[in-house]
Write a protein that holds these residues in place. Structure first.
Motif, PDB file in Angstrom:
ATOM      1  N   GLN A  60       2.930  -3.432  -1.714  1.00  0.00           N
ATOM      2  CA  GLN A  60       1.500  -3.978  -2.341  1.00  0.00           C
ATOM      3  C   GLN A  60       0.981  -2.797  -2.670  1.00  0.00           C
ATOM      4  O   GLN A  60       0.405  -3.205  -4.135  1.00  0.00           O
ATOM      5  CB  GLN A  60       0.735  -4.863  -1.353  1.00  0.00           C
ATOM      6  CG  GLN A  60      -0.201  -5.661  -2.444  1.00  0.00           C
ATOM      7  CD  GLN A  60      -1.066  -6.803  -2.145  1.00  0.00           C
ATOM      8  OE1 GLN A  60      -1.122  -6.625  -0.757  1.00  0.00           O
ATOM      9  NE2 GLN A  60      -1.281  -7.182  -2.885  1.00  0.00           N
ATOM     10  N   THR A  86      -0.542 -12.661  -1.495  1.00  0.00           N
ATOM     11  CA  THR A  86      -2.018 -12.758  -1.279  1.00  0.00           C
ATOM     12  C   THR A  86      -2.338 -11.114  -2.163  1.00  0.00           C
ATOM     13  O   THR A  86      -1.678 -10.293  -1.514  1.00  0.00           O
ATOM     14  CB  THR A  86      -2.631 -13.335  -0.452  1.00  0.00           C
ATOM     15  OG1 THR A  86      -1.693 -12.329   0.568  1.00  0.00           O
ATOM     16  CG2 THR A  86      -2.119 -15.115   0.481  1.00  0.00           C
ATOM     17  N   GLY A  87      -3.329 -11.096  -2.329  1.00  0.00           N
ATOM     18  CA  GLY A  87      -4.700 -10.460  -2.187  1.00  0.00           C
ATOM     19  C   GLY A  87      -4.325  -9.468  -4.674  1.00  0.00           C
ATOM     20  O   GLY A  87      -4.169  -8.398  -4.486  1.00  0.00           O
TER      21      GLY A  87
END
Ligand code: AHR
Length: 305
Positions: A60, A86-87
């Motif tokens: 990521q 997510t994130g």
């Protein structure tokens, strides 16, 4: 609530190619290779694009820095396949503030949909449900001792396939012995299957591999344990790559649910529309089939990937 970017992009002006930054997950599977090829072909210069491609190697943080660099370069649109769900809020807000439309391809994010323009992908939950339904139907009246090779932890593909699968086997006698990630790769599929076989031995009689590659890796572990894949352990996978369908036609896999990787043309169409400030849908889903042995034999001669 369909945002198409705020119209700051210049690529539709006829003055030059549309500048795209594409952050791909990595090269973890046969599916991914086909997906990358499809996107690169559709976003080629012949079609009016100037593509900057970045491979995140399943990380990521690499995707976040690639997206930030696309923003700094002032691309007309960002395409990205989010490794996990997510994130992403901060970096998506940065792209939005820079008025650059973001098109998700393949996997989804859990951010507020106002933070991106559109997603072009597959219905992972339905894929998992189709796989689960096959196990439930195929083992009705028999005992099913199942192990699961999950995809990358936190990815939409793994999360949604697990949800769909579990829904389909709910209330049946299918017993889940174990479920662990094999990160969508052949090598980890093999290693995790070896661990399952050591722990549960011959009691395993069905495997759900959340992609073809992990299922293909598991074949080696199953054979090394002196068992016959497709017979002693029945196998259902997701993707429908040539290698997966070949294993099905050979009787080593028992059922394969398709996940279509050929998303490039739709992505190109959506990018063009978004950059031109036209309204686009929030979601475009590809059509997925499912294959038994006969269907795999029929499909293989013309399977493009
Ligand atoms: O997100 C799609 C999944 O990612 C495919 O099923 C898998 O093979 C790939 O790595």
């Amino acid at each position: 609530a369909c945002s198409s970017g705020a119209g700051g992009a210049s690529g539709d002006s006829g003055s030059g190619p549309i500048k795209i930054g594409f952050s791909q997950v990595g090269a973890e599977s046969g599916w991914r290779t086909a997906n990358t090829k499809s996107l690169k072909e559709a976003l080629a210069s012949d079609n009016g694009f100037k593509l900057t491609f970045s491979d995140a190697q399943q990380k990521q943080e690499n995707q976040i820095s690639a997206i930030r660099s696309f923003i700094t370069q002032g691309v007309d649109a960002i395409v990205f396949a989010p490794v996990v769900e997510t994130g992403w809020d901060d970096v998506l807000k940065e792209a939005k503030d820079a008025e650059i439309p973001v098109i998700l391809e393949d996997r989804s994010v859990d951010s507020d949909p106002s933070l991106y323009t559109s997603r072009v992908g597959d219905d992972f939950e339905k894929e998992g449900e189709t796989a689960g339904k096959w196990v439930a139907d195929n083992f009705a009246g028999k005992s099913a001792n199942l192990v699961v090779l999950e995809g990358t932890t936190g990815s939409a593909a793994a999360n949604d396939r697990t949800t769909g699968f579990n829904q389909a086997i709910k209330g049946t006698d299918v017993k889940v012995l174990d479920s662990q990630t094999g990160n969508f790769t052949r090598s980890e599929g093999k290693t995790v299957m070896e661990g399952f076989l050591q722990k549960y031995g011959k009691s395993i009689n069905v495997l759900f591999a959340q992609n073809d590659d992990m299922g293909l890796g598991a074949l080696d572990a199953i054979k090394a344990a002196g068992l016959t894949p497709g017979k002693d352990i029945q196998i259902v996978t997701i993707d429908g790559t040539k290698d997966g369908l070949t294993a099905l036609a050979d009787g080593q896999f028992n059922y394969v649910v398709e996940c279509n990787p050929l998303l490039g043309d739709k992505v190109a169409e959506v990018v063009k529309a978004a950059v031109a400030g036209k309204k686009v849908d929030k979601l475009y889903l590809a059509k997925d089939e499912a294959f038994d042995q006969a269907a795999a034999e029929k499909a293989l001669p013309t399977r493009p990937y």
